[in-house]
Design an enzyme around this catalytic site. Structure first.
Site, PDB file in Angstrom:
ATOM      1  N   ARG A  83      89.073 -27.103  48.490  1.00  0.00           N
ATOM      2  CA  ARG A  83      89.330 -26.636  47.275  1.00  0.00           C
ATOM      3  C   ARG A  83      90.521 -27.154  46.480  1.00  0.00           C
ATOM      4  O   ARG A  83      90.844 -26.885  45.558  1.00  0.00           O
ATOM      5  CB  ARG A  83      89.864 -25.044  47.809  1.00  0.00           C
ATOM      6  N   GLU A 116      96.636 -23.787  60.522  1.00  0.00           N
ATOM      7  CA  GLU A 116      96.786 -22.300  60.740  1.00  0.00           C
ATOM      8  C   GLU A 116      95.897 -21.933  61.998  1.00  0.00           C
ATOM      9  O   GLU A 116      96.016 -21.137  62.760  1.00  0.00           O
ATOM     10  CB  GLU A 116      96.645 -21.489  59.590  1.00  0.00           C
TER      11      GLU A 116
END
Ligand code: AMP
Length: 182
Positions: free
Chosen positions: A65, A102
């Site tokens: 992205r 994460e």
């Protein structure tokens, strides 16, 4: 426009998918922002607003992205674009770094000739969570002698401390929208 209006408007264009890609993660989906012409344009303009008018040689985007946002930002500021990619995708001589996400571990790479020593580079990605990805990218860029002017993200998850981690590396951080939690 006041910053709170900007944050409010952009936040409304970001979709949240609970428990993706695994339970407990609130996935902040920016494809809805990208599909909204006004929001996309504003996000691109605002991401680098504090550095507008400064000399920027390159914009580095993190796969995938970060490529969409970073490519648009590079065009906007008349800079070159550097893709920072997942391991095994770049065809020429590379430098690489391991980093933690994460939700997992990975390795990222950059072409070793993508940056010339002393070039002024802005790093772009869609979101900063723990900061592991951005930290890896800053290390790669600095390894090649880049002067990392700033790191810019549409979304910040401040509770995970990523933006703070990058500021501690001496890199100013710009984010546009903050969400609570993970
Ligand atoms: P981190 O390295 O922990 O800062 O994670 C940042 C990277 O993981 C970015 O490239 C994001 O696209 C992706 N990411 C991490 N957490 C989320 C989330 N909650 N929603 C969407 N993308 C995320």
């Amino acid at each position: 426009m006041a910053r709170s209006d900007l944050e409010h408007d952009l936040r409304a264009t970001i979709r949240t998918i609970p428990d993706y890609p695994k339970p407990g993660i609130m996935f902040r989906d920016i494809t809805t922002l990208l599909g909204d012409a006004r929001a996309f344009r504003r996000a691109v303009d605002e991401l680098v607003q504090p550095w507008a008018g400064m000399k920027i040689d390159k914009v580095a985007g993190i796969e995938a992205r970060g490529f969409i946002l970073g490519g648009a930002v590079a065009h906007q500021v008349s800079a070159g674009f550097i893709p920072i990619r997942k391991k095994g995708k770049l065809p020429h001589k590379r430098v690489s770094v391991a980093y933690s996400l994460e939700y997992g571990l990975d390795e990222m790479e950059m072409h070793e000739d993508a940056v010339v020593k002393g070039e002024r580079v802005i790093l772009v990605d869609d979101l900063i969570a723990t900061g592991g990805t951005a930290e890896g990218a800053v290390k790669l860029l600095r390894q090649l002698g880049a002067d990392v002017l700033a790191a810019c993200f549409v979304v910040d998850l401040p509770e995970l401390g990523g933006a703070e981690k990058i500021r501690k590396l001496g890199v100013p951080v710009r984010t546009l929208v903050s969400f609570e939690g993970h």
